[in-house]
Design an enzyme around this catalytic site. Sequence first.
Site, PDB file in Angstrom:
ATOM      1  N   ASN A  19       0.651  -1.210   0.177  1.00 52.43           N
ATOM      2  CA  ASN A  19       0.028   0.015   0.002  1.00 52.43           C
ATOM      3  C   ASN A  19       0.782   1.370   0.161  1.00 52.43           C
ATOM      4  OD1 ASN A  19       0.371   1.178   2.752  1.00 52.43           O
ATOM      5  ND2 ASN A  19      -0.426  -0.671   3.333  1.00 52.43           N
ATOM      6  N   ASP A  63       2.465  -8.591   9.141  1.00 51.25           N
ATOM      7  CA  ASP A  63       1.130  -8.042   9.014  1.00 51.25           C
ATOM      8  C   ASP A  63      -0.080  -8.681   9.693  1.00 51.25           C
ATOM      9  OD1 ASP A  63       1.546  -5.530   7.687  1.00 51.25           O
ATOM     10  OD2 ASP A  63       1.163  -6.268   5.727  1.00 51.25           O
ATOM     11  N   ASN A  69      -8.314  -7.742   9.253  1.00 53.89           N
ATOM     12  CA  ASN A  69      -8.270  -8.394   7.925  1.00 53.89           C
ATOM     13  C   ASN A  69      -8.536  -9.943   7.901  1.00 53.89           C
ATOM     14  OD1 ASN A  69      -6.070  -5.747   7.391  1.00 53.89           O
ATOM     15  ND2 ASN A  69      -7.972  -6.034   6.540  1.00 53.89           N
ATOM     16  N   ARG A 135      -8.630  -3.748  -2.444  1.00 50.19           N
ATOM     17  CA  ARG A 135      -8.394  -5.116  -1.612  1.00 50.19           C
ATOM     18  C   ARG A 135      -9.625  -5.911  -2.121  1.00 50.19           C
ATOM     19  NH1 ARG A 135      -4.424  -4.780   1.914  1.00 50.19           N
ATOM     20  NH2 ARG A 135      -2.455  -3.444   1.069  1.00 50.19           N
ATOM     21  N   HIS A 164      -8.516   0.264   2.819  1.00 48.89           N
ATOM     22  CA  HIS A 164      -9.487  -0.473   3.070  1.00 48.89           C
ATOM     23  C   HIS A 164     -10.524   0.575   3.726  1.00 48.89           C
ATOM     24  CE1 HIS A 164      -6.659  -3.877   4.202  1.00 48.89           C
ATOM     25  NE2 HIS A 164      -7.414  -4.313   3.601  1.00 48.89           N
ATOM     26  N   ASP A 166     -12.010   0.763   6.443  1.00 48.38           N
ATOM     27  CA  ASP A 166     -11.863   1.247   7.829  1.00 48.38           C
ATOM     28  C   ASP A 166     -10.701   2.368   7.853  1.00 48.38           C
ATOM     29  OD1 ASP A 166      -9.466  -0.330   7.731  1.00 48.38           O
ATOM     30  OD2 ASP A 166      -9.735  -1.580   9.284  1.00 48.38           O
ATOM     31  N   CYS A 258      -7.421  -1.156  12.721  1.00 39.94           N
ATOM     32  CA  CYS A 258      -6.792  -2.171  12.004  1.00 39.94           C
ATOM     33  C   CYS A 258      -6.107  -3.314  12.898  1.00 39.94           C
ATOM     34  CB  CYS A 258      -5.663  -1.856  11.090  1.00 39.94           C
ATOM     35  SG  CYS A 258      -5.762  -0.372  10.073  1.00 39.94           S
TER      36      CYS A 258
HETATM   37  N1  ARG Z   1       0.068  -3.451   5.801  1.00 36.80           N
HETATM   38  C1  ARG Z   1      -1.235  -3.945   5.752  1.00 36.80           C
HETATM   39  C2  ARG Z   1      -1.871  -4.116   4.429  1.00 36.80           C
HETATM   40  O1  ARG Z   1      -1.436  -3.414   3.612  1.00 36.80           O
HETATM   41  C3  ARG Z   1      -2.105  -2.887   6.576  1.00 36.80           C
HETATM   42  C4  ARG Z   1      -3.494  -3.552   6.935  1.00 36.80           C
HETATM   43  C5  ARG Z   1      -4.289  -2.418   7.713  1.00 36.80           C
HETATM   44  N2  ARG Z   1      -5.485  -3.093   7.955  1.00 36.80           N
HETATM   45  C6  ARG Z   1      -6.776  -2.487   8.027  1.00 36.80           C
HETATM   46  N3  ARG Z   1      -7.795  -3.015   8.237  1.00 36.80           N
HETATM   47  N4  ARG Z   1      -6.785  -1.237   7.365  1.00 36.80           N
HETATM   48  O2  ARG Z   1      -2.465  -5.001   4.307  1.00 36.80           O
END
Ligand code: ARG
Length: 264
Positions: A19, A63, A69, A135, A164, A166, A258
């Site tokens: 990301n 992660d 997630n 995603r 995402h 969230d 997250c």
């Molecule tokens: N580095 C992780 C990814 O890119 C961060 C995930 C963050 N999660 C979230 N629910 N926003 O997948």
Amino acid sequence: MPTFLMCPPDYYGIEYEINPWMDCRRPADTALAKKQWRALYDQLTTKLGATVELLMPVKGLPDLIFTANAGLVAGTKFIRSNFRFPQRRREIPVFETWFKERGYRILPLPPAACFEGEGDALPVGQTFFAGYRTRSDIQSHQTIGEILGCEVLSLELADPRFYHLDTCFCPLDDRTALYFPDAFDAYGRKVIETSVPEPIPVAPEDALRFGCNAIVVGTGVVLHAGCDELNRDLRRRGFTVHELDLSEFHKAGGSAKCLVLRLN
Ligand code: ARG
């Protein structure tokens, strides 16, 4: 009181870039990350009275700490995520085993449709809002609605920094949600503004500090430090705001929300 799933950051780090926030040349300070994670854990348990269950960290899965997630929990059902990136697909068996061992019914989604769990699906009252494109795939939304037995409104995520749901949308209660308007296209904004009884727009500075990635426990909100305008706005609306510095997790593109998955 909510129960959350968290995973300690023993093996957390920036080991790949999936990301726009992640940069392998900007590593996380491991000791500081552990301290910040512990402060979040203490805030949720001791100070706010929530229950936190733990997932054992696994070496090589940096992660895994982003338990939001893992999937989506509905009673004793666990809708398992299909991650977009192979780096995170390796987390699937770890999450699946944890839920299986605790008696959850594992519901996988069709393999062709990516879905990244609570990171992309959040309820306001009886309606789920679900993000797609970066995603999760929109094809997963109907299946989720059928499993949950509720309406799912799909929102396209238009800005790769808010990859995402969230990161740019946060339900506060049955009627109210924070949202960052620019993270959505005009149609997504319209869906939010007409379907959430009280939508609260968040300013760009606070959204970029992941102000929308907050955890709500009753009238308490755990918010990343420095989201001053949002903090004032929340307090004006009767919420108690608990600020935490989660700088080390921002480097991976995440903040408070997250790091937890709602289990009840
Ligand atoms: N580095 C992780 C990814 O890119 C961060 C995930 C963050 N999660 C979230 N629910 N926003 O997948």
